[in-house]
Enzyme design. Structure first.
Site, PDB file in Angstrom:
ATOM      1  N   ARG A 102      50.481   6.188  27.962  1.00 19.13           N
ATOM      2  CA  ARG A 102      49.927   6.984  26.858  1.00 19.13           C
ATOM      3  C   ARG A 102      48.471   7.280  27.181  1.00 19.13           C
ATOM      4  NH1 ARG A 102      47.595   5.123  21.481  1.00 19.13           N
ATOM      5  NH2 ARG A 102      48.182   6.589  19.842  1.00 19.13           N
TER       6      ARG A 102
ATOM      7  N   GLU B 136      50.915   1.784  18.893  1.00 23.59           N
ATOM      8  CA  GLU B 136      49.759   0.935  19.165  1.00 23.59           C
ATOM      9  C   GLU B 136      50.020  -0.465  18.621  1.00 23.59           C
ATOM     10  OE1 GLU B 136      45.881   2.194  17.990  1.00 23.59           O
ATOM     11  OE2 GLU B 136      46.238   4.317  18.485  1.00 23.59           O
TER      12      GLU B 136
ATOM     13  N   GLU C 183      46.339   8.629  14.117  1.00 26.44           N
ATOM     14  CA  GLU C 183      46.132   7.855  12.883  1.00 26.44           C
ATOM     15  C   GLU C 183      45.624   8.753  11.759  1.00 26.44           C
ATOM     16  OE1 GLU C 183      45.673   3.333  14.534  1.00 26.44           O
ATOM     17  OE2 GLU C 183      43.806   4.358  13.981  1.00 26.44           O
TER      18      GLU C 183
END
Length: 378
Positions: free
Chosen positions: A82, A275, A173
């Site tokens: 990522r 995450e 996020e």
């Protein structure tokens, strides 16, 4: 990455819409590809790797010999890298060229690539979603165009380099929206339009990839349903859901389990924990205070290599047990971000340090920790 935020009751009222009728239709969306069928994503966010290497980071194999970090990850069983993308970062890292470089290294190692668009010049998370400087004064219509063109530009560069991302995050996020104030949570239709522009660019430029929307607070079902019900109601064409889950910030594992299971039933979309992390020590290697310095960040689990292994296994078990096989993978955040002078967290401050090296999957000598092998076997 990290940082808690709370949306106001008034904001919840603004966001609350009757989306139930739209949810079943979402589950019928076309499968746009993504990771190979049946392939559980065992991922590593290596966004800081190139900067770390340029400033002298050394990575070792289990036998102590130095090696290439990407190959060490691949040999351990990690199958996806990522990489975040900033628009015009002050230090020049995490831009289009560096993401292409990481993508080519992933391709050579036989790994997939997940691209994480922040739509900012620096960190974007629930507490801050700052516009890139070059977009600061754009009218809203031009801001949507900028999101589309930036997304398409980076993905087009990857395509020309022979790299086909399997997952692409449209925002990082985005609990409170993105590109504030235009796309903030209290500008619902504009927020949806910006997210849709990014998803459209993914589908147009990298049709083999899934467009992922990503929230923090992986144990907060209310935050996720509030966001995704409205994404559905406003026609955002996303393909998958990503969650951050850090056990010392985001509540008990039971909350993550309940949230992911509910999301699977509501939306019928693939789910990823994109995450997660845990410290292997309380010690510091670069003189910059660790973000997590507690001896026991979660009660009963001291900062240790064993606890790193435990939390990776525990999170993966929750994901694998999501109903209908919709739990598709786990990504460890910055396992290669070891403490190297010059490779700190702030792209605008060369003197900044790294508060994360005690959560990497390489110890302070550069040797892989047991949790790296665990990640590769999830």
């Amino acid at each position: 990455m990290k940082r808690r935020t709370a949306l106001t009751a008034a904001g919840a009222g603004v966001f609350a819409v009757a989306a139930a009728a739209a949810v079943p239709a979402l589950a019928e969306a076309v499968d746009r590809g993504g990771p190979s069928a049946g392939r559980f994503v065992r991922g590593a966010d290596v966004s800081g790797l190139l900067k770390n290497e340029d400033y002298g980071a050394v990575y070792r194999k289990a036998n102590g010999r130095t090696g290439d970090a990407v190959k060490i990850l691949a040999d351990s069983g990690v199958n996806t890298l990522r990489a975040k993308v900033w628009v015009d970062p002050a230090d020049g890292y995490n831009d289009k060229e560096h993401v292409v470089e990481l993508g080519k290294r992933a391709e050579r190692a036989g790994m997939d690539l997940m691209v994480d668009f922040h739509y900012s010049d620096a960190w974007a998370d629930p507490g801050k979603q700052h516009k890139p400087a070059a977009w600061a004064d754009l009218p809203f219509a031009d801001l949507k165009t900028a999101v589309y063109e930036h997304t398409a530009d980076v993905l087009g560069a990857l395509r020309r380099a022979g790299v086909k991302p399997t997952l692409v995050q449209v925002g990082n996020e985005t609990n409170g929206g993105l590109l504030w104030p235009d796309g903030r949570w209290d500008q619902l239709e504009q927020m949806a339009a910006l997210l849709a522009a990014g998803c459209d660019a993914v589908h147009d430029t990298a049709p083999h990839a899934k467009a992922v929307l990503h929230l923090a607070e992986g144990g907060d079902n209310g935050a996720f349903t509030w966001f995704f019900d409205n994404a559905v109601a406003n026609g955002v064409p996303f393909d998958a859901i990503g969650a951050s889950y850090y056990p010392y910030w985001h509540g008990p594992l039971s909350g993550l389990e309940a949230n992911l299971n509910d999301l699977a039933g509501r939306y019928g979309k693939p789910l990823y924990v994109v995450e997660t992390a845990y410290p292997f020590t309380t010690e510091d290697s670069d003189g910059f205070a660790n973000i997590i310095a507690d001896a026991e960040p979660v009660a009963g689990y001291p900062a240790s290599p064993e606890s790193q292994v435990h939390w990776l296994e525990a999170v993966a078990e929750v994901v694998r047990n999501v109903p209908d096989g919709l739990g598709r993978g786990v990504v460890y955040w910055e396992p290669t971000w070891t403490g190297v002078p010059g490779a700190g967290w702030d792209p605008a401050d060369p003197a900044s340090g790294n508060g994360w090296e005690n959560q990497a999957l390489f110890d302070f000598t550069g040797r892989p920790l047991p949790a790296l092998r665990t990640l590769g076997r999830l």
